[in-house]
Design a protein around this motif. Sequence first.
Motif, mmCIF file in Angstrom:
data_model
loop_
_atom_site.group_PDB
_atom_site.id
_atom_site.type_symbol
_atom_site.label_atom_id
_atom_site.label_comp_id
_atom_site.label_asym_id
_atom_site.label_seq_id
_atom_site.Cartn_x
_atom_site.Cartn_y
_atom_site.Cartn_z
ATOM 1 N N GLY A 68 84.498 7.294 -35.797
ATOM 2 C CA GLY A 68 85.215 7.241 -33.950
ATOM 3 C C GLY A 68 86.070 5.645 -33.573
ATOM 4 O O GLY A 68 85.701 5.631 -31.862
ATOM 5 N N TRP A 69 87.215 5.282 -34.605
ATOM 6 C CA TRP A 69 87.276 4.518 -34.313
ATOM 7 C C TRP A 69 88.889 5.104 -33.236
ATOM 8 O O TRP A 69 89.015 5.670 -33.798
ATOM 9 C CB TRP A 69 87.940 3.780 -34.970
ATOM 10 N N THR A 70 89.205 4.012 -32.124
ATOM 11 C CA THR A 70 90.416 4.050 -31.352
ATOM 12 C C THR A 70 91.607 4.166 -32.833
ATOM 13 O O THR A 70 91.671 3.843 -34.189
ATOM 14 C CB THR A 70 90.774 3.268 -30.869
ATOM 15 N N PRO A 71 92.895 4.818 -32.942
ATOM 16 C CA PRO A 71 93.515 4.367 -33.776
ATOM 17 C C PRO A 71 94.075 2.477 -34.121
ATOM 18 O O PRO A 71 94.423 2.251 -35.680
ATOM 19 C CB PRO A 71 94.987 4.354 -33.741
ATOM 20 N N THR A 72 93.468 1.708 -32.691
ATOM 21 C CA THR A 72 93.932 0.163 -32.521
ATOM 22 C C THR A 72 93.270 -0.047 -34.104
ATOM 23 O O THR A 72 92.933 -1.162 -35.078
ATOM 24 C CB THR A 72 93.993 -0.127 -31.538
ATOM 25 N N GLU A 73 91.708 0.599 -33.226
ATOM 26 C CA GLU A 73 90.202 -0.051 -34.501
ATOM 27 C C GLU A 73 90.099 -0.008 -35.896
ATOM 28 O O GLU A 73 89.661 -0.905 -36.530
ATOM 29 C CB GLU A 73 89.071 0.473 -33.201
ATOM 30 N N ARG A 74 90.700 1.348 -36.034
ATOM 31 C CA ARG A 74 91.261 1.962 -37.478
ATOM 32 C C ARG A 74 92.053 0.586 -38.210
ATOM 33 O O ARG A 74 91.581 -0.330 -39.593
ATOM 34 C CB ARG A 74 91.648 2.666 -37.764
ATOM 35 N N TYR A 75 92.758 0.006 -37.585
ATOM 36 C CA TYR A 75 93.559 -1.155 -37.891
ATOM 37 C C TYR A 75 93.848 -2.069 -37.990
ATOM 38 O O TYR A 75 93.633 -3.312 -39.629
ATOM 39 C CB TYR A 75 95.133 -0.435 -36.812
ATOM 40 N N ALA A 303 103.053 5.206 -36.190
ATOM 41 C CA ALA A 303 102.324 6.468 -36.900
ATOM 42 C C ALA A 303 101.333 6.276 -36.310
ATOM 43 O O ALA A 303 100.588 7.555 -36.438
ATOM 44 C CB ALA A 303 102.760 6.207 -37.943
ATOM 45 N N LEU A 304 100.006 5.390 -36.304
ATOM 46 C CA LEU A 304 98.572 5.650 -35.908
ATOM 47 C C LEU A 304 98.023 6.444 -34.458
ATOM 48 O O LEU A 304 97.992 7.116 -34.483
ATOM 49 C CB LEU A 304 98.389 4.324 -36.154
ATOM 50 N N THR A 305 99.514 5.695 -33.557
ATOM 51 C CA THR A 305 98.993 6.357 -32.739
ATOM 52 C C THR A 305 100.136 7.086 -32.545
ATOM 53 O O THR A 305 99.885 8.077 -30.794
ATOM 54 C CB THR A 305 99.579 5.680 -31.336
#
Length: 406
Positions: A68-75, A303-305
């Motif tokens: 359930g991460w945000t794109p920033t957390e995954r990064y 791309a992630l956002t």
Amino acid sequence: MELRLTPAERAFAETVRGFFATEYPQDVLAKVREGSLLTREDQVRAQCALQSRGWFAIGWPEQFGGPGWTPTERYIFEQELERAGAPNIIPMAVIYIGPIICAFGTPEQRQRWLPDILESRAMWAQGYSEPESGSDLASLGMSAVRDGDDYILDGTKIWTSGAHWADWIFCLVRTSRGERKQQGISLVCVPMDAPGVRVEPIISIDGTHELNRVTFDRVRTPIANRIGEEGQGWHYANVLLASERLSYAHIGRKKSDLQAIRRMASDLPGDFAETMIEEPGFAERLASVEIAASVIEISVLRALTGEPDAAVISALKIACTEAAQQITELWLELADRYRQPFLERTLSGWNRTLPEAKRFAVPQTASYLFERAQTIYGGATEVQKNIIWRLLARANALPRQGQAVS
């Protein structure tokens, strides 16, 4: 574009960093540092450690077990994993087929396959390329003929990573033939212990065994093992390949490698300068790759956002894989320079110790050999350029090859 972390995101980064320092299998990290090959057991323990925090299925929807991460957390997570020197997550199950099962699988398929992937009870292989269908994947010929409630599979897949470890393989197969070669392709899953499945190893130039040839000789598998609709496999494959191509970024590892190269080159005497890092040719090559890595990082964050189109993903795949190859070339040049101080330091009076030399030369040479394939697998660079051209031509009505420009 600058990544500015919130206090909560900085705290998350510290949590992830602490996990790799204290909870992750340290012997696995040591093996990676030494360049030792990991066993299936090593990979399973590493994956289970991630799953103990719910951090394994990083690209899955939360309802199916994703974090359930945000794109920033995954990064941030991917950066810290690579900063720690942890092995890359084996992608075939959790990054490639897992999200496809989440999106297109039946409830029964999700219940059957997803828990085993999450808990690393089953490993998967990807059956896409064939001896005569590599870059032109749509020309694949492996057949799946209906026989009651089953398909009977005949054909061969090749360059199949990890097939000798796998419990399942997901295959693109031809269930019918249409006007276009992309039509009539289906996505079917097969247990690797099914009668008629044969795995033959392909030994790489450095003596390692990762690739395989997998032959299917009248292999029977239930139609219930088909994901999604019959004949729609090309669509599912393109959804999967978009994720696969974006997964090649490995920004954290690129940055760590470049920092290490710069540090070590600053300690080595050069041929025409005081140190190797002061040699214009080497310094220019290193700076060029550092700039490329920074540009890639910004592009990946964008791309992630958002929702990048296929042209963006193809361009990123080219940039990421070419940068990876260029980094291995710098490592190889560095390894070559390390020979001279060992041979000449007694005569020259240069007596610095070189503790890193023995550690990096062998694994980085192996990496150089392996990364030659990066611009081929996942869709060759030439294929990516064709994708970019077609999409740009369609969007901007550009003249096609051979068409006159007014």
